[in-house]
Design a protein around this motif. Sequence first.
Motif, PDB file in Angstrom:
ATOM      1  N   ALA A 234      58.506  72.269  10.151  1.00 15.29           N
ATOM      2  CA  ALA A 234      57.514  71.193  10.286  1.00 15.29           C
ATOM      3  C   ALA A 234      57.212  70.571   8.932  1.00 15.29           C
ATOM      4  O   ALA A 234      57.080  69.345   8.821  1.00 15.29           O
ATOM      5  CB  ALA A 234      56.242  71.733  10.933  1.00 15.29           C
ATOM      6  N   ASN A 235      57.108  71.402   7.901  1.00 15.78           N
ATOM      7  CA  ASN A 235      56.807  70.869   6.570  1.00 15.78           C
ATOM      8  C   ASN A 235      57.970  70.074   5.980  1.00 15.78           C
ATOM      9  O   ASN A 235      57.789  69.319   5.029  1.00 15.78           O
ATOM     10  CB  ASN A 235      56.427  72.006   5.620  1.00 15.78           C
ATOM     11  CG  ASN A 235      55.060  72.577   5.932  1.00 15.78           C
ATOM     12  OD1 ASN A 235      54.199  71.878   6.449  1.00 15.78           O
ATOM     13  ND2 ASN A 235      54.858  73.850   5.637  1.00 15.78           N
ATOM     14  N   SER A 236      59.165  70.261   6.540  1.00 11.38           N
ATOM     15  CA  SER A 236      60.309  69.472   6.079  1.00 11.38           C
ATOM     16  C   SER A 236      60.417  68.145   6.844  1.00 11.38           C
ATOM     17  O   SER A 236      61.383  67.405   6.658  1.00 11.38           O
ATOM     18  CB  SER A 236      61.602  70.277   6.234  1.00 11.38           C
ATOM     19  OG  SER A 236      61.933  70.445   7.605  1.00 11.38           O
ATOM     20  N   VAL A 240      58.640  70.261  15.726  1.00 10.95           N
ATOM     21  CA  VAL A 240      58.922  71.640  16.130  1.00 10.95           C
ATOM     22  C   VAL A 240      58.132  71.979  17.389  1.00 10.95           C
ATOM     23  O   VAL A 240      56.915  71.787  17.444  1.00 10.95           O
ATOM     24  CB  VAL A 240      58.565  72.631  15.005  1.00 10.95           C
ATOM     25  CG1 VAL A 240      58.913  74.060  15.433  1.00 10.95           C
ATOM     26  CG2 VAL A 240      59.290  72.266  13.714  1.00 10.95           C
ATOM     27  N   LEU A 241      58.828  72.497  18.383  1.00 10.77           N
ATOM     28  CA  LEU A 241      58.197  72.997  19.601  1.00 10.77           C
ATOM     29  C   LEU A 241      58.290  74.519  19.579  1.00 10.77           C
ATOM     30  O   LEU A 241      59.385  75.074  19.554  1.00 10.77           O
ATOM     31  CB  LEU A 241      58.899  72.440  20.840  1.00 10.77           C
ATOM     32  CG  LEU A 241      58.387  72.940  22.195  1.00 10.77           C
ATOM     33  CD1 LEU A 241      56.933  72.545  22.408  1.00 10.77           C
ATOM     34  CD2 LEU A 241      59.266  72.401  23.330  1.00 10.77           C
ATOM     35  N   PHE A 242      57.136  75.184  19.555  1.00 12.92           N
ATOM     36  CA  PHE A 242      57.064  76.647  19.515  1.00 12.92           C
ATOM     37  C   PHE A 242      56.604  77.114  20.891  1.00 12.92           C
ATOM     38  O   PHE A 242      55.523  76.751  21.341  1.00 12.92           O
ATOM     39  CB  PHE A 242      56.076  77.086  18.433  1.00 12.92           C
ATOM     40  CG  PHE A 242      56.029  78.563  18.173  1.00 12.92           C
ATOM     41  CD1 PHE A 242      55.528  79.454  19.116  1.00 12.92           C
ATOM     42  CD2 PHE A 242      56.479  79.080  16.967  1.00 12.92           C
ATOM     43  CE1 PHE A 242      55.481  80.815  18.868  1.00 12.92           C
ATOM     44  CE2 PHE A 242      56.439  80.443  16.699  1.00 12.92           C
ATOM     45  CZ  PHE A 242      55.937  81.310  17.657  1.00 12.92           C
ATOM     46  N   VAL A 260      49.036  71.460  11.860  1.00 11.51           N
ATOM     47  CA  VAL A 260      50.266  71.271  11.094  1.00 11.51           C
ATOM     48  C   VAL A 260      51.016  70.098  11.715  1.00 11.51           C
ATOM     49  O   VAL A 260      51.412  70.155  12.887  1.00 11.51           O
ATOM     50  CB  VAL A 260      51.156  72.539  11.112  1.00 11.51           C
ATOM     51  CG1 VAL A 260      52.452  72.285  10.333  1.00 11.51           C
ATOM     52  CG2 VAL A 260      50.406  73.723  10.520  1.00 11.51           C
ATOM     53  N   LYS A 261      51.195  69.051  10.957  1.00  9.63           N
ATOM     54  CA  LYS A 261      51.853  67.859  11.480  1.00  9.63           C
ATOM     55  C   LYS A 261      53.253  68.198  11.955  1.00  9.63           C
ATOM     56  O   LYS A 261      54.041  68.816  11.243  1.00  9.63           O
ATOM     57  CB  LYS A 261      51.914  66.774  10.404  1.00  9.63           C
ATOM     58  CG  LYS A 261      52.505  65.465  10.908  1.00  9.63           C
ATOM     59  CD  LYS A 261      52.511  64.415   9.811  1.00  9.63           C
ATOM     60  CE  LYS A 261      53.119  63.101  10.319  1.00  9.63           C
ATOM     61  NZ  LYS A 261      53.147  62.064   9.263  1.00  9.63           N
ATOM     62  N   GLY A 262      53.556  67.809  13.193  1.00 12.45           N
ATOM     63  CA  GLY A 262      54.888  68.019  13.739  1.00 12.45           C
ATOM     64  C   GLY A 262      55.074  69.338  14.457  1.00 12.45           C
ATOM     65  O   GLY A 262      56.138  69.573  15.033  1.00 12.45           O
ATOM     66  N   LEU A 263      54.059  70.232  14.456  1.00 11.25           N
ATOM     67  CA  LEU A 263      54.183  71.539  15.101  1.00 11.25           C
ATOM     68  C   LEU A 263      53.360  71.573  16.382  1.00 11.25           C
ATOM     69  O   LEU A 263      52.153  71.324  16.373  1.00 11.25           O
ATOM     70  CB  LEU A 263      53.715  72.645  14.155  1.00 11.25           C
ATOM     71  CG  LEU A 263      53.667  74.063  14.742  1.00 11.25           C
ATOM     72  CD1 LEU A 263      55.042  74.500  15.255  1.00 11.25           C
ATOM     73  CD2 LEU A 263      53.131  75.046  13.708  1.00 11.25           C
ATOM     74  N   ARG A 264      54.019  71.897  17.493  1.00  9.84           N
ATOM     75  CA  ARG A 264      53.350  72.020  18.792  1.00  9.84           C
ATOM     76  C   ARG A 264      53.589  73.428  19.315  1.00  9.84           C
ATOM     77  O   ARG A 264      54.741  73.864  19.454  1.00  9.84           O
ATOM     78  CB  ARG A 264      53.906  70.991  19.774  1.00  9.84           C
ATOM     79  CG  ARG A 264      53.264  71.057  21.162  1.00  9.84           C
ATOM     80  CD  ARG A 264      53.825  69.974  22.058  1.00  9.84           C
ATOM     81  NE  ARG A 264      53.221  69.996  23.394  1.00  9.84           N
ATOM     82  CZ  ARG A 264      53.520  69.148  24.375  1.00  9.84           C
ATOM     83  NH1 ARG A 264      54.425  68.189  24.150  1.00  9.84           N
ATOM     84  NH2 ARG A 264      52.930  69.224  25.556  1.00  9.84           N
ATOM     85  N   ILE A 265      52.522  74.165  19.601  1.00 10.07           N
ATOM     86  CA  ILE A 265      52.599  75.544  20.089  1.00 10.07           C
ATOM     87  C   ILE A 265      52.096  75.573  21.519  1.00 10.07           C
ATOM     88  O   ILE A 265      50.968  75.151  21.797  1.00 10.07           O
ATOM     89  CB  ILE A 265      51.769  76.487  19.205  1.00 10.07           C
ATOM     90  CG1 ILE A 265      52.279  76.456  17.752  1.00 10.07           C
ATOM     91  CG2 ILE A 265      51.801  77.904  19.761  1.00 10.07           C
ATOM     92  CD1 ILE A 265      51.422  77.250  16.782  1.00 10.07           C
ATOM     93  N   GLU A 266      52.931  76.080  22.431  1.00  8.42           N
ATOM     94  CA  GLU A 266      52.566  76.079  23.844  1.00  8.42           C
ATOM     95  C   GLU A 266      53.039  77.367  24.526  1.00  8.42           C
ATOM     96  O   GLU A 266      54.094  77.908  24.186  1.00  8.42           O
ATOM     97  CB  GLU A 266      53.234  74.901  24.574  1.00  8.42           C
ATOM     98  CG  GLU A 266      52.775  73.521  24.128  1.00  8.42           C
ATOM     99  CD  GLU A 266      51.423  73.126  24.713  1.00  8.42           C
ATOM    100  OE1 GLU A 266      50.826  73.943  25.445  1.00  8.42           O
ATOM    101  OE2 GLU A 266      50.984  72.002  24.439  1.00  8.42           O
TER     102      GLU A 266
END
Length: 505
Positions: A234-236, A240-242, A260-266
Amino acid sequence: MIPEWFTQGPDVEWQVWRALRQHLPASWTVWHGATVQAGAAPAEIDFLCACPGRGLIAIEVKGGQVSVANGVWYQEGRALKQSPYKQVTRAGFALRDYLCAVLKCSDLPFPFLKLVWFPAVARPEIEPPEGVGTTLYAADLTDPLATFERLLPETPAGLRMPSTETLQKLLSPMVAYQASWQGRRSLDDARIARLTQEQARTLDAFSYFSRLRVRGCAGSGKTLLALRRAYQLANSGKRVLFLCFNLLLAAHLRRIAGEVKGLRIEAVNDLFLALLGREEDGSPEFWRRLAREVLPAAERFRVEDAPDAVIVDEGQDFSPAVWTAVKALVPEEADFIVFYDPEQNIFQRDLAALPSFPWPDATLTRNCRNTRAVGEVLRLHAPETMVLHEEAPLGEAPEIYSAYNGRALRERLMAVLERLLEQESVPPTDIVLMGAHALQKMSLETVMARFQGLRYFTYRKFKGLEAPVLILIDVDEENPLWDRSARYTAISRAVHKLILLKLKP
């Protein structure tokens, strides 16, 4: 070592503590953080070493980049109020005065060295005059005993040094360590879950393999590595889908991850519901249909919201139908990393459905979550490949109680909770009660009413999470609900203390 385990302090003191513990003979005694009253202000000695028949050594530890210019000492560019040699000398005089007072002597009748240790730096070509012969450096971490024996004079004739037992009695008031629950927990937390070499190699593998399966035993840091890799991607700038199976785990990871920009946790089923715009109806058939019915929506998601990386934790919990839908989410060029433990397959999934890649799995076999006391019980139910972290803290001995019926176990549970909560002051939020059935089937109404704030979960609901104190209730090894996989999964949730309430056959 007093205290027996490293409590709190900078990493550089941890390095010295470990070196002293590993390399000094058992006849030596080492105090960490001895405090002596020196006038109005206390003086602290980072480490005080007692060698029977030879003398005492006081050590001041300074980490990082240390320098001296025009008589002023600096640490990481910050000027110090006084030189480390003056620090240890002042503290040493305070200790000398204290010992002379209690031993009724005008001066100590044994050698007393006052040393400074710079564990992070090499010995310079030219040492400051005050440091010649009284300074240790990084190289001394490998054999501090040889250095101490060189600096300590040979046993003087007529040496009248107090015995180790006497010194412990004299010095213990200055370093008394009352092991409260919070103290014990903080102490063990500082030593648990250190990054293992296996974990470091797995992180390296991510640089070479954008698609990888990581097989790890319970407590080996799978979730830690999964989240770490998600952060990196995500930091790059990647999306990202977690995914995980457990609702509680997903909520926990969202809390600790923050924004966190770009990180999705589900949780995977929550994602399916969102893709279909539905709400659950609570029926088992609904969940069996959900993974099949979401396929078209998953394929649209792959095109319209294409993630750059999909990371799956606890992959052994995903059914074949769920895996089919998850694979439909993953673009062909996306990173795809799956963490799993086949020994925790409590739902009896077909693991052949896991994604396969044309190279071997990365493997994690070292448990670094549990104390050694918990780990020894866990090993009775764990795969042979699991090993305990060599530096895991000893921890508290597990408590195992057996009875022929649930009523007797409830009485024992009440007594245990009274001791933990009322005598040892363990916060109720640190305790998790766990069983194989839903709460309404566990006959815990009286317990939950008496002790407010306690939490109960089945081991299925609590997968992927951990508890400082875990109490397993009605463990019945003859019941299929408590088979080896279930016991292994459940016991591994206990970090510091494990209490087993077992039903006798």
